[in-house]
Write an enzyme that holds these catalytic residues in place. Structure first.
Site: not given
Length: 195
Positions: A48, A50, A107, A110, A113, A136-137, A139, A175
């Site tokens: 994750n 950022r 991940k 589109a 995975a 939110g996808a 998570d 989300d």
């Protein structure tokens, strides 16, 4: 942090966002991971990353440390490239395993995975829905995967549950608003996704 909350859990899930917030949050994540490992609790890490919170170099150092302490690692290909060389997703996932985790999940948005363990590999296409909002996808995907893990679902079942939860999340604005109840999981596929 109450150590008992960590040591009594079945899974501790942490993300790369928390240690990016500063020294205190970073120390809290490390302590929670240490407590979990000592108690035999499964440690799950979503990289994750950022960019607004820290540099790639800062993130790479801390996330590499956390990957070596995790049992399960989730990442997108760009996030994984902070820790392992860029390659095709399954190769990156296998390279993450070399750092210590027993499972690595890439991940791919589109494109679905891929998940690998030391003895298995599973690939999952997306569950087709009309995408409204992607927030939110990721998570939701991780929550579905971990729910499958807690249900003792096999690797392909965990990935299908993850993709299904991600599909629910993108089908509405917000989300968390689209997250399904267990009784709703089969609405997208017409089959029981928990097996």
């Amino acid at each position: 942090m109450d150590p008992e909350l960590v040591t009594r859990a079945r899974v501790l899930h942490v993300t790369g966002i928390t240690p990016a917030l500063g020294d205190g949050p970073r120390a809290a994540v490390r302590r929670a991971v240490d407590l979990a490992r000592a108690a035999g609790v499964t440690v799950s890490l979503d990289l994750n990353y950022r960019a607004r919170l820290w540099t790639r170099e800062e993130a790479a150092a801390e996330l590499t440390h956390l990957v070596t302490r995790a049992d399960i690692v989730f990442a997108g290909p760009d996030e994984a490239s902070l820790v392992v060389p860029e390659a095709e997703p399954a190769t990156m996932a296998r390279t993450l395993l070399d750092l210590g985790p027993r499972e690595a999940v890439l991940k791919l948005g589109a494109r679905g995975a891929v998940a690998v363990t030391r003895s298995a590999r599973a690939v999952q296409d997306i569950v087709p829905v009309t995408a409204v909002d992607p927030i939110g996808a990721g998570d939701a995907f991780v929550a579905g995967y971990l729910a499958g893990l807690l249900d003792d679902a096999p690797l392909p079942g965990r990935l299908l549950l993850a993709a299904t939860c991600g599909a629910f999340a993108v089908a509405v604005s917000g989300d968390w608003e689209g997250l399904p109840r267990r009784s709703e999981l089969d609405l997208l596929l017409g089959a029981d996704v928990t097996r």
